[in-house]
Design an enzyme around this catalytic site. Structure first.
Site, PDB file in Angstrom:
ATOM      1  NE  ARG A 134      16.478  10.543  -8.966  1.00 39.88           N
ATOM      2  CZ  ARG A 134      16.271  11.501  -8.061  1.00 39.88           C
ATOM      3  NH1 ARG A 134      16.142  11.174  -6.788  1.00 39.88           N
ATOM      4  NH2 ARG A 134      16.189  12.755  -8.427  1.00 39.88           N
ATOM      5  NE  ARG A 146      18.368  16.560  -9.916  1.00 41.01           N
ATOM      6  CZ  ARG A 146      18.836  15.449  -9.363  1.00 41.01           C
ATOM      7  NH1 ARG A 146      19.722  14.697 -10.015  1.00 41.01           N
ATOM      8  NH2 ARG A 146      18.424  15.077  -8.188  1.00 41.01           N
TER       9      ARG A 146
HETATM   10  P1  AMP Z   1      13.922  14.923  -6.191  1.00 41.05           P
HETATM   11  O1  AMP Z   1      13.697  13.456  -6.115  1.00 41.05           O
HETATM   12  O2  AMP Z   1      13.341  15.664  -5.026  1.00 41.05           O
HETATM   13  O3  AMP Z   1      15.375  15.284  -6.423  1.00 41.05           O
HETATM   14  O4  AMP Z   1      13.121  15.444  -7.478  1.00 41.05           O
HETATM   15  C1  AMP Z   1      13.433  14.996  -8.775  1.00 41.05           C
HETATM   16  C2  AMP Z   1      12.793  15.915  -9.809  1.00 41.05           C
HETATM   17  O5  AMP Z   1      11.376  15.919  -9.646  1.00 41.05           O
HETATM   18  C3  AMP Z   1      13.210  17.378  -9.705  1.00 41.05           C
HETATM   19  O6  AMP Z   1      14.418  17.656 -10.405  1.00 41.05           O
HETATM   20  C4  AMP Z   1      12.009  18.068 -10.359  1.00 41.05           C
HETATM   21  O7  AMP Z   1      12.042  17.948 -11.778  1.00 41.05           O
HETATM   22  C5  AMP Z   1      10.840  17.223  -9.867  1.00 41.05           C
HETATM   23  N1  AMP Z   1      10.304  17.712  -8.577  1.00 41.05           N
HETATM   24  C6  AMP Z   1      10.303  17.068  -7.368  1.00 41.05           C
HETATM   25  N2  AMP Z   1       9.730  17.806  -6.420  1.00 41.05           N
HETATM   26  C7  AMP Z   1       9.347  18.965  -7.011  1.00 41.05           C
HETATM   27  C8  AMP Z   1       8.721  20.152  -6.543  1.00 41.05           C
HETATM   28  N3  AMP Z   1       8.362  20.313  -5.266  1.00 41.05           N
HETATM   29  N4  AMP Z   1       8.498  21.148  -7.455  1.00 41.05           N
HETATM   30  C9  AMP Z   1       8.828  21.009  -8.740  1.00 41.05           C
HETATM   31  N5  AMP Z   1       9.447  19.935  -9.249  1.00 41.05           N
HETATM   32  C10 AMP Z   1       9.711  18.906  -8.396  1.00 41.05           C
END
Ligand code: AMP
Length: 191
Positions: A134, A146
């Site tokens: 990733r 993040r």
């Molecule tokens: P994650 O896999 O949950 O760490 O998400 C990876 C990226 O996807 C995050 O850094 C955001 O850019 C986007 N993302 C995932 N879920 C959300 C959410 N509920 N709201 C906004 N952005 C999201």
């Protein structure tokens, strides 16, 4: 119906624990990050737009993720319940989820919040980046962004559920099995 929000910063172990919880409680796993990465893999217009933000560690717009969750909930009307992983990440998302679920008479059961310190989070994310590939796990400045987005926009969501008496803190550092047990105990106490 069991509707669980699994909460915590990036790298807290939400994905790992979700996989175990969905098996034990026969729940449907809704991870907005996974859904977005699926859109990117398929090269959809939504995926291409989202990728620009995700690669910088910035949240995608609320209406995008709320729409995705609404579709998935409607498509799984017969589910025993859902685990929401990585959603809601803003107060607006939490309010929209309440509206959606309350309209179906299936409110959130509880929010389980995994507590992990920042140093451990960075270490885990860099380690995960080597295996997952990733892009947002491989650069320390993106990881910091993040965590900053989490602290500014997402951490207040815990207060939203606390005010409803639904927040449970769970120690997120330790053996995966021990953390899983603590999550199961908290769910069974509220189911
Ligand atoms: P994650 O896999 O949950 O760490 O998400 C990876 C990226 O996807 C995050 O850094 C955001 O850019 C986007 N993302 C995932 N879920 C959300 C959410 N509920 N709201 C906004 N952005 C999201």
């Amino acid at each position: 119906m069991l509707n669980i929000v699994l909460f915590g910063p990036p790298g807290a172990g939400k994905g790992t624990q979700s996989e175990k919880l969905i098996q034990k409680f026969s729940l449907v796993h809704l991870s907005t990050g996974d859904i977005l990465r699926g859109e990117i893999a398929q090269g959809t217009p939504l995926g291409l737009e989202a990728k620009k933000l995700m690669d910088q560690g910035i949240l995608v717009p609320d209406e995008v993720v709320i729409g995705m969750i609404k579709n998935r909930i409607e498509a799984n009307a017969a589910a025993a319940g859902f685990i929401f992983d990585g959603f809601p990440r803003t107060i607006a998302q939490a309010e929209a989820l309440d509206t959606l679920l309350n309209g179906r008479n299936t409110p959130i059961t509880c929010m389980l919040s995994l507590k992990v310190d920042d140093e451990e989070l960075s270490r885990r994310l860099l380690e995960r980046g080597k295996a997952s590939g990733r892009p947002d796990d491989q650069d320390e400045s993106i990881i910091r962004r993040r965590i900053q987005e989490y602290n500014n926009k997402t951490a207040p969501v815990a207060g939203f559920y606390h005010n409803q008496g639904k927040l449970v803190d769970i120690e997120g550092v330790g053996a995966i099995e021990a953390i899983f047990e603590a999550l199961c105990d908290a769910i069974e106490a509220r189911a």
